[in-house]
Design an enzyme around this catalytic site. Structure first.
Site, short mmCIF file in Angstrom:
data_model
loop_
_atom_site.label_atom_id
_atom_site.label_comp_id
_atom_site.label_asym_id
_atom_site.label_seq_id
_atom_site.Cartn_x
_atom_site.Cartn_y
_atom_site.Cartn_z
N ASP A 57 90.99 73.89 -40.75
CA ASP A 57 89.69 73.34 -40.64
C ASP A 57 89.91 72.26 -41.15
O ASP A 57 90.25 71.52 -42.39
CB ASP A 57 88.63 74.66 -41.71
CG ASP A 57 87.22 73.33 -41.75
OD1 ASP A 57 87.21 72.69 -40.74
OD2 ASP A 57 86.56 73.89 -41.87
N ALA A 115 87.14 62.03 -29.92
CA ALA A 115 86.65 62.50 -28.88
C ALA A 115 84.91 62.37 -29.35
O ALA A 115 84.24 62.90 -30.13
CB ALA A 115 87.08 64.11 -28.47
N TYR A 146 74.62 67.42 -33.29
CA TYR A 146 75.78 67.46 -33.19
C TYR A 146 75.56 65.54 -32.76
O TYR A 146 77.34 64.52 -32.79
CB TYR A 146 76.24 68.44 -31.84
CG TYR A 146 76.88 68.03 -30.51
CD1 TYR A 146 78.41 68.18 -31.28
CD2 TYR A 146 77.09 67.77 -29.23
CE1 TYR A 146 79.81 68.16 -30.43
CE2 TYR A 146 78.10 67.28 -28.79
CZ TYR A 146 79.18 67.29 -28.80
OH TYR A 146 80.34 66.95 -28.32
N THR A 176 82.05 68.32 -18.50
CA THR A 176 83.42 68.73 -18.29
C THR A 176 83.72 70.03 -17.73
O THR A 176 83.37 70.80 -18.75
CB THR A 176 84.30 68.58 -18.94
OG1 THR A 176 84.29 66.56 -18.82
CG2 THR A 176 86.35 68.61 -18.48
N ARG A 187 76.85 77.50 -22.01
CA ARG A 187 76.72 76.15 -21.41
C ARG A 187 76.79 76.37 -19.53
O ARG A 187 77.22 77.65 -19.53
CB ARG A 187 78.48 75.17 -21.48
CG ARG A 187 77.57 74.15 -22.65
CD ARG A 187 79.19 73.44 -23.12
NE ARG A 187 80.54 73.87 -22.96
CZ ARG A 187 81.21 73.48 -23.09
NH1 ARG A 187 81.11 72.12 -23.06
NH2 ARG A 187 82.41 73.46 -23.50
N1 UDP Z 1 70.90 75.14 -18.17
C1 UDP Z 1 70.55 76.45 -17.31
N2 UDP Z 1 70.74 78.06 -18.03
C2 UDP Z 1 71.63 77.91 -18.72
C3 UDP Z 1 72.60 77.04 -19.20
C4 UDP Z 1 71.95 75.97 -19.25
O1 UDP Z 1 69.63 75.74 -16.73
O2 UDP Z 1 71.60 79.47 -18.71
C5 UDP Z 1 70.36 74.10 -18.58
C6 UDP Z 1 70.62 73.43 -19.97
O3 UDP Z 1 69.44 73.49 -19.93
C7 UDP Z 1 70.50 71.78 -19.38
C8 UDP Z 1 71.60 72.19 -18.68
O4 UDP Z 1 71.46 73.78 -17.96
O5 UDP Z 1 69.55 71.10 -19.33
C9 UDP Z 1 73.50 71.96 -19.04
O6 UDP Z 1 73.67 72.39 -20.27
P1 UDP Z 1 74.87 73.16 -21.10
O7 UDP Z 1 74.31 73.65 -22.31
O8 UDP Z 1 75.29 73.26 -20.11
O9 UDP Z 1 75.49 71.70 -21.50
P2 UDP Z 1 74.19 70.28 -22.58
O10 UDP Z 1 75.12 69.23 -21.19
O11 UDP Z 1 72.54 70.30 -21.96
O12 UDP Z 1 75.13 69.62 -23.46
#
Ligand code: UDP
Length: 328
Positions: A57, A115, A146, A176, A187
């Site tokens: 870690d 990053a 974050y 990505t 995600r």
């Molecule tokens: N999102 C969604 N359904 C899901 C997961 C995510 O509609 O099951 C939406 C989330 O609210 C956001 C977008 O998809 O508006 C991208 O979310 P992610 O968690 O991939 O990444 P972020 O860009 O928000 O960090």
């Protein structure tokens, strides 16, 4: 042979970077504490003499013996669900962890690339986002752990550059995707594909009018490699400007997978950014870089990857035990 330390090596981006540096003829030292990383992403590298792995870690003191030419700091939870589950570790890895790695870079006279993220722009009021935009971040909201850790990371990296003359690079990574994302990381892309594969409805948060711009991992890695090799120390956006609403994205995934399932709407998470698109003028001009892989191509490859996972992986919550490979 040059030697590079990659933190977060077992993660989605870290493992692709390990592959790239091995291909380029480097000795690669991978480091990960495997909280969100998956050791299976590195399994193919373990037999190589040029590859070493340490389970560590980086929020704690980091020791690496021997010379290092480069350090790439990619250790951090990267999904909103992950950093909600482990908020303190999320804060520590990009603050204390970055401090430790900057110290290591200084001791080894190595160049460090950190990053960073489009999250430094928060819920942006400027669109598309260029590097000179300072952002709109809620420091005490759920994503603050974050976003603020990454903003601190940029600040301390610039301080080491200005005060200690350390060679640094800062990449601001936009959404990505590609093979080796975790199906259950929350995600949107793995969520939608996982739902399609399990025969569940696709969950769109809010009304789906929020936008994102998705970059295929191979393009991202190329941008990062070029940035590391440049002598530019200020932040650079790397992402694909091809913007899409989340509702349109869900429809694309339905078409791609041929699922008969429907879209169901759920509450929009707090502080979810309404729009996101990188301005990549800097990357184009400084690095001669722009994304090459269209979303149609990239999604096809990614879907094939997720389809190739076993039934068990589709539902699995825990990583396999690869402890025999790990040097303590
Ligand atoms: N999102 C969604 N359904 C899901 C997961 C995510 O509609 O099951 C939406 C989330 O609210 C956001 C977008 O998809 O508006 C991208 O979310 P992610 O968690 O991939 O990444 P972020 O860009 O928000 O960090």
């Amino acid at each position: 042979m040059k030697r590079v330390l990659i933190t977060g090596a077992a993660g989605f981006l870290g493992s692709h970077l390990c592959d790239r540096f091995i291909e380029e003829g480097y000795r690669v030292v991978g480091m990960d504490n495997l909280i969100t990383g998956n050791i299976e992403n590195l399994e193919h590298l373990f037999p190589l003499e040029e590859f070493e792995f340490y389970n560590h870690d980086v929020s704690n003191h980091v020791h690496v013996s021997g010379d290092l030419d480069y350090i790439l700091h990619f250790a951090s939870p990267a999904s909103p669900i992950d950093y909600l589950k482990i908020p303190i570790q999320t804060l520590k890895v990009s603050s204390l962890g970055t401090h430790n790695l900057l110290g290591l870079a200084k001791a080894k006279s190595a160049k460090i690339l950190v990053a960073s993220t489009s999250e430094v722009y928060g819920d942006p009021l400027v669109h598309p986002q260029s590097e000179d935009y300072w952002g709109n971040v809620n420091p005490i909201g759920p994503r603050g752990v974050y976003d603020e850790a990454k903003r601190f990371q940029e600040a301390i990296t610039m301080a080491y550059h200005n005060f200690h003359k350390l060679e640094v690079a800062i990449v601001r990574i936009f959404n990505t995707y590609g093979p080796r994302m975790r199906l259950n990381d929350g995600r949107v892309l793995p969520a939608f594909i996982g739902q399609a594969l399990r025969g569940e409805d696709l969950t769109v948060f809010g009304d789906g009018s929020q936008t994102r711009s998705f970059c295929y991992v191979v393009d991202l890695v190329e941008g990062i490699y070029r940035l590391l090799m440049s002598d530019y120390a200020q932040p650079v956006n790397i992402g694909n400007p091809d913007e899409i609403t989340i509702l349109e994205f869900a429809e694309e995934i339905i078409k791609l997978t041929g699922t008969q399932q429907k879209i169901t709407f759920k509450d929009l998470p707090k502080d979810d950014p309404m729009q996101r698109q990188p301005d990549i003028t800097k990357a184009r001009e400084l690095l001669g870089w722009e994304p090459k892989v269209s979303r149609a191509e990239g999604l096809k490859i990614t879907y094939e990857y997720f389809k190739s996972l076993s039934e068990k992986a589709l539902y699995k919550k825990e990583h396999n035990d690869f402890s025999k490979y790990i040097r303590k």
